[in-house]
Scaffold this motif. Structure first.
Motif, mmCIF file in Angstrom:
data_model
loop_
_atom_site.group_PDB
_atom_site.id
_atom_site.type_symbol
_atom_site.label_atom_id
_atom_site.label_comp_id
_atom_site.label_asym_id
_atom_site.label_seq_id
_atom_site.Cartn_x
_atom_site.Cartn_y
_atom_site.Cartn_z
ATOM 1 N N ILE A 1 57.377 64.957 63.300
ATOM 2 C CA ILE A 1 56.509 63.788 63.176
ATOM 3 C C ILE A 1 55.519 63.975 62.030
ATOM 4 C CG2 ILE A 1 54.629 62.528 64.313
ATOM 5 C CD1 ILE A 1 56.222 62.973 66.949
ATOM 6 N N SER A 2 54.907 65.141 61.947
ATOM 7 C CA SER A 2 53.921 65.357 60.883
ATOM 8 C C SER A 2 54.588 65.496 59.516
ATOM 9 C CB SER A 2 53.058 66.577 61.186
ATOM 10 O OG SER A 2 53.841 67.734 61.302
ATOM 11 N N LYS A 3 55.721 66.164 59.436
ATOM 12 C CA LYS A 3 56.425 66.329 58.156
ATOM 13 C C LYS A 3 56.890 64.986 57.590
ATOM 14 C CE LYS A 3 58.892 68.787 55.121
ATOM 15 N NZ LYS A 3 58.300 69.543 54.071
ATOM 16 N N LEU A 4 57.407 64.109 58.451
ATOM 17 C CA LEU A 4 57.904 62.805 58.007
ATOM 18 C C LEU A 4 56.829 61.717 58.038
ATOM 19 C CD1 LEU A 4 61.330 62.907 59.843
ATOM 20 C CD2 LEU A 4 60.893 63.304 57.414
ATOM 21 N N LYS A 5 55.613 62.094 58.453
ATOM 22 C CA LYS A 5 54.468 61.162 58.510
ATOM 23 C C LYS A 5 54.801 59.919 59.333
ATOM 24 C CE LYS A 5 52.943 62.826 54.065
ATOM 25 N NZ LYS A 5 52.866 62.560 52.654
ATOM 26 N N LEU A 6 55.326 60.136 60.527
ATOM 27 C CA LEU A 6 55.780 59.034 61.367
ATOM 28 C C LEU A 6 54.656 58.309 62.102
ATOM 29 C CD1 LEU A 6 59.031 60.580 62.838
ATOM 30 C CD2 LEU A 6 58.795 58.985 60.939
ATOM 31 N N LEU A 7 53.433 58.806 62.027
ATOM 32 C CA LEU A 7 52.321 58.141 62.691
ATOM 33 C C LEU A 7 51.588 57.166 61.767
ATOM 34 C CD1 LEU A 7 50.897 61.089 64.803
ATOM 35 C CD2 LEU A 7 52.437 59.257 65.504
ATOM 36 N N ARG A 8 52.130 56.925 60.594
ATOM 37 C CA ARG A 8 51.514 55.959 59.673
ATOM 38 C C ARG A 8 51.586 54.560 60.284
ATOM 39 N NH1 ARG A 8 54.724 56.532 54.386
ATOM 40 N NH2 ARG A 8 56.355 56.956 55.895
ATOM 41 N N PRO A 9 50.609 53.694 59.972
ATOM 42 C CA PRO A 9 50.586 52.350 60.560
ATOM 43 C C PRO A 9 51.830 51.509 60.262
ATOM 44 C CG PRO A 9 48.513 52.841 59.475
ATOM 45 C CD PRO A 9 49.451 53.965 59.170
ATOM 46 N N THR B 1 57.292 48.261 64.241
ATOM 47 C CA THR B 1 58.672 48.509 64.657
ATOM 48 C C THR B 1 58.703 49.160 66.038
ATOM 49 O OG1 THR B 1 59.330 48.832 62.377
ATOM 50 C CG2 THR B 1 60.824 49.658 64.036
ATOM 51 N N ALA B 2 57.843 50.126 66.256
ATOM 52 C CA ALA B 2 57.822 50.824 67.536
ATOM 53 C C ALA B 2 57.386 49.903 68.670
ATOM 54 C CB ALA B 2 56.888 52.027 67.457
ATOM 55 N N ALA B 3 56.510 48.955 68.371
ATOM 56 C CA ALA B 3 55.971 48.084 69.415
ATOM 57 C C ALA B 3 56.941 46.979 69.812
ATOM 58 C CB ALA B 3 54.661 47.475 68.950
ATOM 59 N N SER B 4 57.680 46.423 68.851
ATOM 60 C CA SER B 4 58.485 45.248 69.194
ATOM 61 C C SER B 4 59.906 45.290 68.639
ATOM 62 C CB SER B 4 57.782 43.990 68.702
ATOM 63 O OG SER B 4 57.522 44.080 67.320
#
Length: 88
Positions: free
Chosen positions: A61-69, A74-77
């Motif tokens: 997650i941190s390497k691919l920066k998956l927590l960016r806004p 996409t994750a929500a809907s």
């Protein structure tokens, strides 16, 4: 990671599917397929990849920066049915 595995040049290809289990740090399954195009034996590559790369979810997650806004919508809907201009 797959691009690091493909050593044979532009004609080479590779695939690394991972299977995760919720609450478990290590993946349930790591398979490496180089489609018989690599310079090394298929039986050797999967154990090598498991030892060489760290597959813990936090590090991916941190390497691919998956927590960016940009990923929240996409994750929500989901991926389909978006018509707004901010979604690509």
């Amino acid at each position: 990671m797959a691009k690091n595995i493909v050593w044979t040049g532009p004609e080479g290809k590779g695939e690394v599917p991972l299977a995760d289990v919720v609450g478990v740090a290590e993946p349930a399954s790591v398979m490496v397929d180089i489609f018989e195009t690599g310079r090394i034996k298929e039986s050797w590559i999967t154990p090598f990849v498991r030892k060489t790369f760290n597959f813990r979810p936090y590090l991916r997650i941190s390497k691919l920066k998956l927590l960016r806004p940009i990923f929240m919508e996409t994750a929500a809907s989901g991926l389909f049915g978006h018509t707004n201009s901010t979604f690509t």
